[in-house]
Design an enzyme around this catalytic site. Structure first.
Site, PDB file in Angstrom:
ATOM      1  N   GLU A 209      61.334  69.564  76.488  1.00  0.00           N
ATOM      2  CA  GLU A 209      61.880  68.333  75.886  1.00  0.00           C
ATOM      3  C   GLU A 209      62.984  68.597  74.875  1.00  0.00           C
ATOM      4  O   GLU A 209      62.806  69.364  73.918  1.00  0.00           O
ATOM      5  CB  GLU A 209      60.761  67.527  75.223  1.00  0.00           C
ATOM      6  CG  GLU A 209      61.242  66.197  74.656  1.00  0.00           C
ATOM      7  CD  GLU A 209      60.114  65.251  74.289  1.00  0.00           C
ATOM      8  OE1 GLU A 209      60.394  64.216  73.661  1.00  0.00           O
ATOM      9  OE2 GLU A 209      58.950  65.551  74.624  1.00  0.00           O
ATOM     10  N   LYS A 225      57.489  60.948  78.012  1.00  0.00           N
ATOM     11  CA  LYS A 225      56.247  60.182  77.839  1.00  0.00           C
ATOM     12  C   LYS A 225      55.749  59.783  79.208  1.00  0.00           C
ATOM     13  O   LYS A 225      56.485  59.189  79.996  1.00  0.00           O
ATOM     14  CB  LYS A 225      56.482  58.924  76.994  1.00  0.00           C
ATOM     15  CG  LYS A 225      56.290  59.120  75.514  1.00  0.00           C
ATOM     16  CD  LYS A 225      54.837  59.237  75.183  1.00  0.00           C
ATOM     17  CE  LYS A 225      54.671  59.675  73.748  1.00  0.00           C
ATOM     18  NZ  LYS A 225      53.796  60.813  73.602  1.00  0.00           N
TER      19      LYS A 225
END
Length: 404
Positions: A209, A225
């Site tokens: 990420e 997410k």
């Protein structure tokens, strides 16, 4: 706070730099020039201290909108930067959370590297000495589930919309932890794979990420997410899940707002929404949000705007940090912070998910997930375990008899 400035580059051992985001064509010929380490007790603003230290050592990041280029033949190349969740919360005005389980690890580390004419060689510590003991959890599955229920209650009261809960585990080890930590970079999807070490501590990262990057004149963040097993059915379930999509969009909105604080007016955009990508044996949903930096935007203001990352805190961010401080039994240590590289015209910081840390006696790992009103406590506990499993498995590679 401590600063270390050797008399010369040659005073430090020559070895390949393995920091996430370091320029690939420079890694074999870099040497440490100076180091800043900061802890909360030192006082001051860690974001401002980082920018001031970099400026003092020839890395000016006081206007990220101004074009700058990396000189692969110049003296200073760039710097590794690590900022913990606690440091990010401190800079943002939020609570720091529970005490860290890795007190040897500073909350901020900045290491300036310069080019050297003497090529360095990778270190190969003796992996055969490595032995890893049994993991000890900081909370039981029941306690984790109770924390999920507590977040759902806070959501029902209107205190928050979403909170990311993170658990911790540690295990004793014998031998040199650095080869085990370096192996994490080989995990599939480890966009920010690499290590950073200091006296009495080491960090290994396998994060997919992007917390914040400066790419071709634009600020970029890629929040992740939504998780499912990396099977055809899991792919279909993730794409079809209204709960996962709502949780994801909530964080995308938070990241848009964070960037808007430091961007040129009207320049924030969502370049990609809910793209499903693979990390190890998991599908995860990722979006890309970008913006043009405002004129005069410095690194310190950027760090204060985006740290701690929205995908590992929740919404609203400060209210989520209050819930995290009340519910998590130990601090996040090396996890859920920032780790990467900064230099002339460049910022490339990963969010330290899928990250492990070592102190003198134990290895530490963290994992968690975002909690919304639609969260099922048992499913959240299982998701956190699934995220931690590849990291734990790789850290145990080549172990011999476990220490007692």
């Amino acid at each position: 706070m401590s600063e270390d400035e050797p008399d010369g580059v040659e005073a430090l051992p020559q070895r390949m730099i393995d920091v996430p985001g370091a320029p690939a064509d420079c890694r074999e010929r870099l040497a440490e020039r100076a180091r800043l380490q900061w802890r909360t007790a030192d006082g001051g603003d860690p974001a401002a201290l980082a920018q001031e230290f970099l400026t003092a050592h020839g890395i000016a990041l006081d206007d990220l909108a101004r074009p700058a280029t990396h000189d692969p033949h110049g003296g200073v190349c760039g710097a590794a930067l690590y900022l913990s969740t606690a440091a990010g919360a401190h800079a943002a005005g939020g609570p720091p959370g529970a005490p860290t389980p890795v007190p040897a690890l500073p909350e901020l580390v900045v290491v300036v590297y310069g080019h050297t004419d003497r090529p360095s060689a990778p270190e190969h510590p003796a992996a055969s000495r490595w032995r890893l003991g049994d993991w000890r959890e900081s909370w039981t599955p029941a306690q984790h589930a109770d924390a999920v229920t507590a977040v759902r209650a806070a959501i029902s009261r209107g205190d928050v919309y979403q909170v990311n809960l993170v658990g911790h585990a540690s295990a004793p080890y014998a031998g040199d932890p650095r080869p085990a930590l370096a192996r994490l970079a080989a995990l599939p999807g480890a966009r920010y794979g690499g290590t950073l070490t200091g006296a009495g501590w080491a960090i290994g990262c396998a994060s997919p990420e992007t917390l914040i990057a400066l790419d071709h004149g634009r600020l970029v963040t890629r929040p992740i997410k939504g998780t499912r097993p990396a099977t055809p059915a899991g792919h279909r379930e993730l794409l079809a899940s209204a709960k996962e999509r709502a949780e994801h969009v909530m964080i995308v909105d938070l990241e848009r707002n964070d960037l808007a604080r430091v961007a040129r007016t009207g320049s924030v955009r969502v370049d990609e929404l809910f793209a499903v990508r693979r990390w190890c044996d998991l599908w995860q949903a990722e979006s890309t949000v970008s913006a043009a930096p405002a004129h005069g935007l410095g690194l310190a203001a950027l760090l204060r705007a985006v740290c701690p990352g929205g995908s590992v805190t929740g919404a609203p961010k400060l209210a989520a940090l209050e819930q995290i401080a009340a519910l998590e039994p130990v601090g996040r240590g090396a996890s859920m912070g920032a780790l990467g590289w900064v230099g002339p015209g460049r910022v490339d910081l990963g969010l330290t998910i899928r990250t492990a840390a070592a102190d003198a006696q134990r290895l530490h790992v963290w994992a968690g997930g975002g909690i919304t009103w639609g969260s099922d406590p048992a499913a959240e506990v299982a998701e956190a375990a699934a995220k931690a499993a590849p990291v734990r498995a790789l850290l145990a590679t080549a172990q011999q008899r476990p220490p007692r």
